[in-house]
Motif scaffolding. Structure first.
Motif, PDB file in Angstrom:
ATOM      1  N   GLU A 128       0.601  -0.955  -0.183  1.00 40.65           N
ATOM      2  CA  GLU A 128      -0.001  -0.562  -0.294  1.00 40.65           C
ATOM      3  C   GLU A 128       0.568   0.766  -0.313  1.00 40.65           C
ATOM      4  N   SER A 129       1.753   1.247   0.348  1.00 39.99           N
ATOM      5  CA  SER A 129       2.727   2.259   0.497  1.00 39.99           C
ATOM      6  C   SER A 129       3.913   2.239  -0.771  1.00 39.99           C
ATOM      7  N   GLY A 130       3.720   1.311  -1.292  1.00 34.08           N
ATOM      8  CA  GLY A 130       4.519   1.797  -2.709  1.00 34.08           C
ATOM      9  C   GLY A 130       5.748   0.557  -2.224  1.00 34.08           C
ATOM     10  N   VAL A 131       6.058   0.497  -1.671  1.00 43.22           N
ATOM     11  CA  VAL A 131       7.662  -0.195  -1.357  1.00 43.22           C
ATOM     12  C   VAL A 131       7.709  -1.122  -2.268  1.00 43.22           C
ATOM     13  N   LEU A 132       6.470  -1.985  -1.685  1.00 39.72           N
ATOM     14  CA  LEU A 132       6.928  -3.245  -2.872  1.00 39.72           C
ATOM     15  C   LEU A 132       5.509  -3.817  -3.572  1.00 39.72           C
ATOM     16  N   CYS A 133       5.738  -3.556  -4.920  1.00 36.37           N
ATOM     17  CA  CYS A 133       4.390  -4.081  -6.214  1.00 36.37           C
ATOM     18  C   CYS A 133       4.282  -5.941  -6.816  1.00 36.37           C
ATOM     19  N   ILE A 134       3.135  -5.555  -7.087  1.00 36.45           N
ATOM     20  CA  ILE A 134       3.006  -6.918  -7.762  1.00 36.45           C
ATOM     21  C   ILE A 134       3.442  -7.244  -8.962  1.00 36.45           C
ATOM     22  N   ALA A 135       4.105  -8.224  -9.674  1.00 34.09           N
ATOM     23  CA  ALA A 135       4.590  -8.252 -11.573  1.00 34.09           C
ATOM     24  C   ALA A 135       4.000  -9.572 -11.834  1.00 34.09           C
ATOM     25  N   PRO A 136       3.689  -9.205 -13.285  1.00 32.56           N
ATOM     26  CA  PRO A 136       3.033 -10.544 -13.549  1.00 32.56           C
ATOM     27  C   PRO A 136       4.748 -11.371 -14.417  1.00 32.56           C
ATOM     28  N   LYS A 143       1.532 -13.173 -10.584  1.00 33.15           N
ATOM     29  CA  LYS A 143       1.645 -12.399 -10.235  1.00 33.15           C
ATOM     30  C   LYS A 143       2.248 -12.094  -8.859  1.00 33.15           C
ATOM     31  N   PHE A 144       4.089 -11.834  -8.876  1.00 28.98           N
ATOM     32  CA  PHE A 144       4.296 -12.146  -7.966  1.00 28.98           C
ATOM     33  C   PHE A 144       4.975 -10.194  -6.988  1.00 28.98           C
ATOM     34  N   ILE A 145       4.734 -10.963  -5.889  1.00 31.91           N
ATOM     35  CA  ILE A 145       5.893 -10.078  -5.028  1.00 31.91           C
ATOM     36  C   ILE A 145       7.290  -9.562  -5.684  1.00 31.91           C
ATOM     37  N   VAL A 146       7.230  -8.000  -6.407  1.00 29.02           N
ATOM     38  CA  VAL A 146       8.535  -7.529  -6.128  1.00 29.02           C
ATOM     39  C   VAL A 146       9.419  -6.511  -6.002  1.00 29.02           C
ATOM     40  N   HIS A 147       9.938  -5.922  -5.864  1.00 33.49           N
ATOM     41  CA  HIS A 147      10.976  -4.051  -5.090  1.00 33.49           C
ATOM     42  C   HIS A 147       9.873  -3.526  -6.818  1.00 33.49           C
ATOM     43  N   SER A 148       9.785  -2.288  -5.726  1.00 35.01           N
ATOM     44  CA  SER A 148       8.316  -0.842  -6.728  1.00 35.01           C
ATOM     45  C   SER A 148       9.762  -0.387  -7.856  1.00 35.01           C
ATOM     46  N   LEU A 149      10.785  -0.902  -6.997  1.00 30.99           N
ATOM     47  CA  LEU A 149      11.997   0.254  -7.710  1.00 30.99           C
ATOM     48  C   LEU A 149      12.311  -0.410  -9.645  1.00 30.99           C
ATOM     49  N   GLU A 150      12.298  -1.578  -9.178  1.00 35.56           N
ATOM     50  CA  GLU A 150      13.314  -2.733  -9.876  1.00 35.56           C
ATOM     51  C   GLU A 150      12.317  -2.471 -10.980  1.00 35.56           C
TER      52      GLU A 150
END
Length: 178
Positions: A128-136, A143-150
């Motif tokens: 929710e804070s944007g530190v992590l996100c979900i990417a396909p 859909k998997f957890i990834v670092h938002s800045l990658e």
């Protein structure tokens, strides 16, 4: 002394009880109920028979990136997002429902529980804070957890590209898994 509804207090105690049973740490209880710290400690002792654990909550987003935690975290966040999108509950109620479904899935498939309720709560806060996100995944489309800045445009998940050491823990070796 402020006037407080007995029903409201009963709901707060029920919520705290459910969270304690699921393994919530005291800080999670404090953030999600209106009960005093003293009442929460007393309730925790009554339910668990011991004082709540002390110390800081897990806070590193890197924990969610290692292979096994990432698989469990990704499973959980997908359940959570499905619940939020398709059932009219949110907030702590969505967390509880999602975590119970995660536990049910783990038990049915006889897997080791990797994600604690406190880590699940932390994961939601990171997303929710944007530190992590979900990417396909470009391979399986999960859909998997990834670092938002990658960069995620060519993300391949840990199931499609299993690391060579995945699952090779001392515990797995003792159990006969290689």
């Amino acid at each position: 002394m402020r006037n407080r509804s007995i029903l409201t207090e009963a709901r707060q105690i029920q919520l705290a009880t459910e969270l304690i049973i699921l393994g919530a740490r005291l800080q999670v209880l404090e953030m999600n109920t209106d009960l005093s710290r003293e009442r929460l400690v007393k309730l925790y002792k009554e339910i668990r028979g011991v004082s709540p654990p002390k110390g800081m909550l897990p806070y590193s987003e890197d924990w969610f990136m290692s292979w096994q935690p990432n698989m469990h975290s990704s499973l959980f966040i997908n359940i959570y997002n499905y619940i939020r999108a398709n059932v009219e509950i949110d907030g702590i109620d969505a967390l509880i429902k999602s975590y119970k479904l995660y536990i049910e899935h783990i038990e049915v498939n006889q897997l080791e529980k990797v994600l604690s309720l406190t880590r699940a709560w932390t994961l939601i806060r990171f997303v929710e804070s944007g530190v992590l996100c979900i990417a396909p995944c470009v391979s399986c489309h999960g859909k998997f957890i990834v670092h938002s800045l990658e960069i995620h445009s060519n993300h391949v998940c840990g199931l499609c590209n299993i690391p060579s050491r995945a699952g090779k823990t001392k515990k797995a070796a003792v159990a006969g898994f290689h």
